[in-house]
Design a protein around this motif. Structure first.
Motif, short mmCIF file in Angstrom:
data_model
loop_
_atom_site.label_atom_id
_atom_site.label_comp_id
_atom_site.label_asym_id
_atom_site.label_seq_id
_atom_site.Cartn_x
_atom_site.Cartn_y
_atom_site.Cartn_z
N VAL A 1 0.82 -1.21 0.00
CA VAL A 1 0.00 0.00 0.00
C VAL A 1 0.86 1.27 0.00
O VAL A 1 0.38 2.35 -0.34
CB VAL A 1 -1.03 -0.05 1.16
N VAL B 1 -2.96 5.30 4.11
CA VAL B 1 -3.56 6.15 3.08
C VAL B 1 -4.20 7.40 3.71
O VAL B 1 -4.81 7.33 4.77
CB VAL B 1 -4.62 5.31 2.31
N SER C 1 -3.70 -4.69 3.50
CA SER C 1 -4.56 -3.56 3.86
C SER C 1 -3.86 -2.66 4.89
O SER C 1 -3.25 -3.16 5.84
CB SER C 1 -5.85 -4.10 4.47
N CYS C 2 -3.98 -1.34 4.70
CA CYS C 2 -3.35 -0.45 5.69
C CYS C 2 -4.22 -0.35 6.94
O CYS C 2 -3.78 0.16 7.97
CB CYS C 2 -3.08 0.93 5.09
N GLY C 3 -5.46 -0.81 6.84
CA GLY C 3 -6.31 -0.91 8.01
C GLY C 3 -7.12 0.34 8.33
O GLY C 3 -7.85 0.36 9.32
N LYS C 4 -7.01 1.36 7.50
CA LYS C 4 -7.67 2.62 7.85
C LYS C 4 -9.20 2.52 7.72
O LYS C 4 -9.92 3.12 8.49
CB LYS C 4 -7.15 3.75 6.96
N CYS C 5 -9.69 1.76 6.73
CA CYS C 5 -11.15 1.72 6.59
C CYS C 5 -11.69 0.29 6.72
O CYS C 5 -11.03 -0.68 6.34
CB CYS C 5 -11.58 2.40 5.29
N ARG D 1 -10.34 -3.53 5.57
CA ARG D 1 -9.66 -4.23 6.67
C ARG D 1 -10.43 -5.48 7.08
O ARG D 1 -9.87 -6.58 7.16
CB ARG D 1 -9.51 -3.28 7.87
N CYS E 1 -9.52 3.68 -0.65
CA CYS E 1 -8.63 3.72 -1.80
C CYS E 1 -8.82 2.47 -2.66
O CYS E 1 -9.62 1.60 -2.34
CB CYS E 1 -7.16 3.88 -1.38
N MET F 1 -7.14 -0.09 -3.08
CA MET F 1 -6.77 -1.40 -2.53
C MET F 1 -8.03 -2.19 -2.19
O MET F 1 -8.27 -3.28 -2.73
CB MET F 1 -5.90 -1.19 -1.28
N GLY F 2 -8.86 -1.63 -1.34
CA GLY F 2 -10.12 -2.30 -1.01
C GLY F 2 -11.13 -2.13 -2.13
O GLY F 2 -11.95 -3.02 -2.39
S1 SF4 Z 1 -8.99 0.60 1.17
FE1 SF4 Z 1 -8.87 1.53 3.22
S2 SF4 Z 1 -7.89 0.03 4.57
FE2 SF4 Z 1 -7.61 -0.63 2.44
S3 SF4 Z 1 -5.58 0.14 1.96
FE3 SF4 Z 1 -7.05 1.67 1.22
S4 SF4 Z 1 -7.31 3.09 2.95
FE4 SF4 Z 1 -6.27 1.27 3.75
#
Ligand code: SF4
Ligand SMILES: Cc1cc2nc3c(=O)[nH]c(=O)nc-3n(C[C@H](O)[C@H](O)[C@H](O)COP(=O)(O)O)c2cc1C
Length: 515
Positions: free
Chosen positions: A270, A288, A441-445, A449, A488, A490-491
């Motif tokens: 990420v 992110v 996953s960066c775990g922010k959302c 996550r 973002c 990623m998810g």
């Molecule tokens: S989608 Fe959300 S949890 Fe996943 S990498 Fe992006 S900001 Fe982080």
């Protein structure tokens, strides 16, 4: 007698199949036979299927020999290697190899050709000419040329580079930055690495042009830590450029100051996402950021920042040298120019193929790639890294055009093309996509996550044959949530590969291991 010049690539892929050992064997053989040679460690031409690919300069030609092993070297010398002698491994002049000459080399034209750490060689091949031209025409004309060329970001999102540069240039600030994204985390991609190892001064020149155009005097180079050889080559190139006055204060008397700092990533996928990369560059955890504000307005340390992929940046010098129209003449529709497609996975002739947009997957996989390495049917092709859809063989005639790919629920991304034959189980690949997201996953959302972990569980239940229909509906709903509510891509895009498996390869759920 003048020393014979022999080229042996010092590039990660070539080195991984023995290029260093071949170079040593050549040096040893030359010593033993009292032959004067000049060994040049060039970058790779991108034909990884022929590595180690060595060349011998004979007259004005460079005669290539492919898949050379250290054990071949004494035999090659006996066969008259130094004068381009006949041998089973002889490929002929490098600039006549069809796999290479059928390409449209725009960003990669110097890769393989030059000695990456020779400033003299770089200068002899148009090096710094575009920067000099930029100084001549001024920042505004540089941005106009980039905009007119139709160049879009090669890192994945395909955002128009001219608009990004214009935004940074027009945002008032006491400090602006250029951040080159060399995190290159997508599966099956290696174009940034090849470029950085094969033409590092080209990237330095490109970053300086970007800095000059937008009014930034500081550049950061975010390199993934898994590329130690790239770090070595690029750091050395930075030192050499600085010593020669191509970086630092008042570059070549132009009045423009610009320098670059190299920063190593910490192995997180990420961190390639531009705002996570900026956090990481600031010394924080790579998480992110919310957008807006976009980095072009508030980026590194809160200042306007151009974040560009390595290949985007190195596409710029030729836009200035050859003209924006020449660049715009390549490609189709809104996909202008060329992309460095990277062929890997189950493929006979893997490597980097730079071609104008509009070429089809079939042409790339069959004409350049020679089909699967196993000789079996192509079952699926994943384009654009781990967030890209798995396309079935019926879609191989889709032209590589950003919008055409979006229309079929896919993306071109950074140009990685990974081929799978008919022995692969696609349900396992869908599981892999969700698992990859859960790990990275960066775990922010929450949708990303938690959703990715639940996604793995649902797919496991489907593979085990537990209430497949209800779990299918649940998986589709989960994909909707991740796609619509993630912060973002990623998810937001992990559902792409998963949905493509549900759409094209649903039968694989009943034949997956564990079913
Ligand atoms: S989608 Fe959300 S949890 Fe996943 S990498 Fe992006 S900001 Fe982080
Ligand atoms: C999860 C994720 C990973 C990414 N990884 C990379 C990467 O490794 N390299 C890259 O250039 N862009 C990557 N991107 C895209 C960047 O966010 C950004 O769009 C790009 O660096 C902008 O440069 P460009 O306009 O030149 O493409 C990634 C995006 C996401 C969502």
């Amino acid at each position: 007698m003048a020393a014979v010049r022999i080229y042996v690539p010092r590039e990660t892929a070539a080195v991984s199949v023995g290029a260093d050992e071949v170079a040593l064997a050549i040096a040893r053989q030359a010593k033993e036979t009292g032959t004067a040679i000049e060994l040049v460690r060039n970058g790779s031409w991108g034909a990884t299927w022929l590595e180690p690919l060595i060349e011998v300069a004979v007259g004005d030609k460079r005669i290539a020999y492919g898949n050379v092993t250290p054990a071949d070297v004494p035999d090659l010398f006996k066969a008259g290697l130094l004068s381009g002698g006949k041998h089973d491994k002889r490929l002929g002049p490098v600039n006549e190899i069809p796999w290479l000459i059928d390409q449209d080399r725009w960003a990669f034209w110097r890769c393989g050709l030059i000695d990456p750490l020779s400033l003299a060689d770089f200068r002899a091949h148009q090096g710094f000419k575009a920067l000099e031209k930029a100084f001549e025409i001024g920042p505004d004309a540089v941005i106009t040329a980039v905009a007119d060329s139709g160049l879009r970001g090669r890192g994945g999102a395909g955002f128009p580079t001219g608009i990004k540069w214009r935004t940074v240039a027009d945002t008032p600030a006491d400090q602006k930055y250029i951040a080159a994204n060399a995190d290159e985390g997508d599966s099956g991609t290696f174009s940034d690495r090849m470029l950085m190892e094969g033409d590092p001064f080209g990237l330095i020149e490109s970053m300086a042009i970007a800095g000059y155009a937008v009014g930034a005097n500081r550049g950061y180079f975010y390199l993934r830590s898994e590329y130690p050889l790239t770090k070595l080559v690029f750091s050395r190139a930075l030192d050499l450029a600085r010593e020669a006055g191509w970086l630092g204060r008042n570059i070549q008397g132009s009045g423009f100051d610009f320098d670059i700092e190299l920063h190593l990533g910490a192995g997180s996928y990420v961190c390639g996402e531009e705002t996570a990369m900026l956090e990481s560059l600031e010394g924080k955890k790579g998480i992110v950021r919310y957008k807006p504000p976009v980095p072009a307005i508030e980026g590194l340390f809160g200042k306007p920042t151009v974040v560009n992929n390595v290949v985007t940046l190195t596409s710029v010098p030729n836009i200035l040298n050859l003209g924006a129209e020449r660049h715009a003449a390549y490609g189709v529709n809104r996909s202008k120019g060329t992309l460095a497609f990277q062929l890997s996975g189950n493929i006979r002739r893997g490597g980097l193929v730079e071609k104008a947009f509009g070429i089809t997957l079939r042409e790339l996989i069959e004409d350049f790639g020679g089909g699967t390495a196993s000789g079996r049917q192509v079952k699926a092709v994943q384009v654009g890294g781990p967030l890209g859809a798995y396309l079935p063989a019926e879609q191989l005639d889709t032209p590589l055009d950003y919008e055409a790919f979006i229309a079929i629920g896919a993306m071109i991304g950074h140009g990685g093309i990974v081929v799978f034959d008919d022995t692969v189980n696609m349900a396992q690949q869908a599981r892999f996509a969700m698992e990859f997201c859960a790990i990275e996953s960066c775990g922010k959302c929450t949708p990303c996550r938690i959703g990715s972990t639940r996604g793995v569980e649902v797919i496991d239940r489907m593979i085990a044959g537990e209430d497949r229909e209800a779990n299918y509906d649940l998986l589709v709903e989960l994909c909707d949530t991740m796609e619509g509510a993630s912060l973002c891509a990623m998810g937001g895009m992990t559902p792409f590969p998963v949905r493509s498996v549900l759409k094209y390869f649903a039968e694989d759920f009943s034949s997956a291991v564990g079913a």
